[in-house]
Structure formats: structure tokens, C-alpha cells
Design an enzyme around this catalytic site. Structure first.
Site, short mmCIF file in Angstrom:
data_model
loop_
_atom_site.label_atom_id
_atom_site.label_comp_id
_atom_site.label_asym_id
_atom_site.label_seq_id
_atom_site.Cartn_x
_atom_site.Cartn_y
_atom_site.Cartn_z
N SER A 1 -0.67 0.59 6.05
CA SER A 1 -0.94 -0.34 7.21
C SER A 1 -1.81 -1.17 6.80
CB SER A 1 -1.45 0.37 8.42
OG SER A 1 -1.46 -0.35 9.44
N ASP A 2 -1.96 -2.45 7.22
CA ASP A 2 -2.65 -3.53 7.07
C ASP A 2 -3.13 -4.40 8.10
OD1 ASP A 2 -4.47 -4.50 4.51
OD2 ASP A 2 -3.85 -6.23 5.69
N GLN A 3 -4.22 -4.85 8.38
CA GLN A 3 -4.32 -5.80 9.55
C GLN A 3 -5.21 -7.12 9.15
OE1 GLN A 3 -7.74 -5.20 12.58
NE2 GLN A 3 -6.03 -4.49 13.79
N LYS B 1 0.74 -1.16 -0.02
CA LYS B 1 -0.15 0.16 -0.01
C LYS B 1 0.72 1.11 -0.25
CE LYS B 1 -3.94 -1.98 2.34
NZ LYS B 1 -4.72 -1.86 3.68
#
Length: 195
Positions: free
Chosen positions: A67-69, A51
Site C-alpha cells: 500500500s502507498d499513500q 512494494k
């Protein structure tokens, strides 16, 4: 230097606003499906960097936060439910179990990449169908990894949780973000010069 959050998430935007920095939001268009054999943690790690890199390609010279979760239960990645039925199934599965929320963050200026991942361990209460339905009707957490909106009523789903960063579960680990921004010369605790 322009600061950009590579995200369309209102939760991440609200978290970054806590630092009182001027920033823009731009949504990266990337494929978020896991690669064959990719662990939930590695998926979060790859997507956070992907990203950031995608947005940086559109805005060279910027400082970009990606950011990623990814939620994981018994080693299997659990995504955003999208629908009421999928959210109900997720929460039934999580009932009485531990769920790991892997939140990865990457900050880059194109020359350097700094990256970290914070894992939040969440033990869900044993939940009955009435509790699950009440929660889902109240919160409608269909755009949230694992259907757990811990910044709101979702906290009541938990028996306990453990993390090095309380903001990681909401989607952006601000302790790590602050550390990385300082490495790029942007300290949220330093006043910005007046124009």
C-alpha cells in the site's frame, strides 16, 4: 499461506491488526520518487504494486499486501515532510484548500494482482500559525503524507472530508483489503481452523 504486509508503517500495521489475522511485516526497499509527469494517483498505484512485488520476490508463495499513500494539492504530489519546518510549510499551503489523499493497495500471490485506489477529499480549515504550531508540537506528524494525522489531533485540521473508506486516510483501505483477501480465499469473518 503466509500473509505479509509490505510495509514498515506502524499505522498500516495497526490497521491490519483490526482484522485479527496472523501476518508478518516486511519493509520493501523501493525508490518512492515520482517518475517524470507521473500523477499523484498513478504514483500511489505504482508504489503499492511495487512494494507488494518486491516483498513477494523475497517470500515466494506468500500473500502480500502493498500500500502507498500520496497527498496532492492542486495536482502536485506532497510527500512526508520529514521535518518540523517542512510540515509547517505544508500546512500553511493546505490552509483553506482541498487536499486529495490517494491511497492505493495491491494484494498479490504472484499469480494474480488485485489493486484499488481510494481517494479521500479533505478540505482544510483556514489555519493560523498558532494552530499549526500547536498541532505540530503535539503530534509531530513528520512521517505522515501531507502532515495530516487524521487518526489523532489532525482531524481538527479538517472542515470536512469525503471517502468511500474511513481507513484509507490513515494509510490502508481495509474495505478494499477485505474484498481482495476474500478473492484469495482469506475471509476475516471466517474462523480459522484450530490447530
Amino acid at each position: 499461506m503466509t500473509l505479509i504486509l509490505a510495509s514498515s508503517s506502524i499505522y498500516r500495521r495497526e490497521l491490519l491488526q483490526r482484522l485479527q489475522l496472523s501476518f508478518q511485516c516486511h519493509s520493501p526497499d523501493i525508490d518512492e520518487r515520482p517518475l517524470p509527469g507521473e500523477s499523484p494517483r498513478d504514483l500511489a498505484w505504482r508504489l503499492a504494486r511495487g512494494k507488494a512485488d518486491r516483498v513477494l520476490a523475497e517470500y515466494p508463495g506468500a500473500l502480500v499486501i502493498g500500500s502507498d499513500q500520496v497527498a496532492a494539492c492542486e495536482g502536485r504530489a506532497i510527500g512526508k515532510p520529514g521535518t518540523h519546518e517542512a510540515a509547517r510549510a505544508q500546512l500553511r499551503h493546505f490552509s483553506g484548500r482541498e487536499v486529495l489523499f490517494h491511497t492505493a493497495v495491491c494484494v498479490t500471490d504472484g499469480q494474480s494482482h488485485l489493486q484499488d485506489e481510494i481517494t479521500t477529499h479533505c478540505e482544510f480549515l483556514p489555519l493560523n500559525d498558532a494552530q499549526i504550531e500547536h498541532y505540530l508540537r503535539t503530534e509531530q506528524p513528520y512521517d505522515t503524507a501531507g502532515s495530516a494525522k487524521a487518526e489523532a489531533l489532525g482531524i481538527a485540521l479538517m472542515a470536512r472530508m469525503r471517502s468511500d473508506d474511513p481507513t484509507a486516510l490513515i494509510g490502508l483501505p481495509l474495505i478494499a483489503v477485505c474484498r481482495m483477501l476474500r478473492a484469495f480465499g482469506l475471509d476475516p469473518l471466517q474462523p480459522t481452523p484450530s490447530a
